[in-house]
Design an enzyme around this catalytic site. Structure first.
Site, PDB file in Angstrom:
ATOM      1  N   SER A 200       0.834  -1.196   0.000  1.00 29.73           N
ATOM      2  CA  SER A 200       0.000   0.000   0.000  1.00 29.73           C
ATOM      3  C   SER A 200       0.867   1.244   0.000  1.00 29.73           C
ATOM      4  CB  SER A 200      -0.901   0.028   1.237  1.00 29.73           C
ATOM      5  OG  SER A 200      -1.588   1.270   1.339  1.00 29.73           O
TER       6      SER A 200
ATOM      7  N   TYR B  75      -1.970   0.250  10.138  1.00 32.16           N
ATOM      8  CA  TYR B  75      -2.062  -0.329   8.795  1.00 32.16           C
ATOM      9  C   TYR B  75      -0.840   0.043   7.967  1.00 32.16           C
ATOM     10  CZ  TYR B  75      -3.593  -1.011   3.975  1.00 32.16           C
ATOM     11  OH  TYR B  75      -3.665  -1.390   2.651  1.00 32.16           O
TER      12      TYR B  75
END
Length: 245
Positions: free
Chosen positions: A139, A149
């Site tokens: 990501s 995250y």
């Protein structure tokens, strides 16, 4: 496609979004594809639609991964680690000062994104063919930050380099594809508004979100047999957002 060119592909998190789009590309090209994930019904529906095999198990659970080995393919040519997501979007916000809740949240994202990748890859290493391709979905959050995250996806980048280094002697490559905002997936779990998306994609050079099909194309390329000298890399497929300051 001749048996010599047909490849065996395993895709975690393959029932929806980027995983399903990737499975579709490999299946359309004539390869043998197995998709995995936690939800049997979702996987079965996707497998029927795509004409691929499926196996449901929790990739973050060592015992579940071990038990799944009896039903997973051997001689794997392409392993796509797509299972994961931002677990914070499905958990209640952590109150200020709640260190136990904070720790739980960080563990959840680590398990969903790092352990799923590490456990499945380690379990399947003996089954990877020489010259196999490992592609992991990372990501842009690893570069820009997004709490636990982003930290989990950053950890995958370090793991990817080590994996590429240790398996390179067998001709195996390991790369990460790093999307930015990608719509038509379950990632956001209905937690963002159109205004939020607009604000995030405003920094993209092309001023738009990505699609699962675009991410899948990058994964498909990295999975090719003739993509053997590209390894240890993070390929950003996010409209240039990773360069934003």
């Amino acid at each position: 496609m001749s048996p010599a060119t047909k490849r065996t592909v395993v895709i975690t998190g393959g029932g929806t979004g980027i995983g399903a789009a990737t499975a579709e590309l490999f299946a359309e090209a004539g390869h043998d594809v197995t998709i995995t994930g936690r939800r049997e019904e979702v996987l079965a529906a996707a497998a029927k639609r795509l004409g691929v095999a499926h196996l449901a198990f929790d990739a973050a659970d060592p015992a579940a991964v071990q038990a799944a080995l009896d039903q997973l393919p051997t001689g794997i040519d392409v392993l796509v680690n797509n299972a994961g997501g931002n677990t914070d979007r499905r958990r209640p916000p952590v109150a200020a000062g709640d260190l136990a809740g904070l720790a739980d949240g960080w563990r959840a994202n680590f398990e969903a994104n790092v352990l799923t990748t590490v456990l499945v890859t380690e379990a399947l290493k003996p089954r990877l063919a020489d010259g196999a391709r490992i592609v992991t979905v990372g990501s842009v959050a690893a570069k820009q930050g997004s709490g636990s995250y982003g930290a989990a996806k950053a950890a995958l980048e370090a793991w990817n380099v080590e994996t590429a280094r240790t398996l390179g002697v067998r001709g195996i490559t390991a790369n990460i594809v790093a999307p930015g905002v990608t719509l038509d997936t379950e990632f956001f779990a209905g937690t963002v508004s159109e205004e939020w998306v607009a604000g995030r994609v405003a920094t993209a050079f092309n001023r738009r979100a990505g699609t699962p099909a675009e991410i899948a194309q990058a994964i498909f390329f990295l999975g090719r047999a003739d993509a053997g000298h590209l390894t240890g890399q993070v390929i950003h497929v996010n409209g240039g957002v990773h360069t934003a300051r």
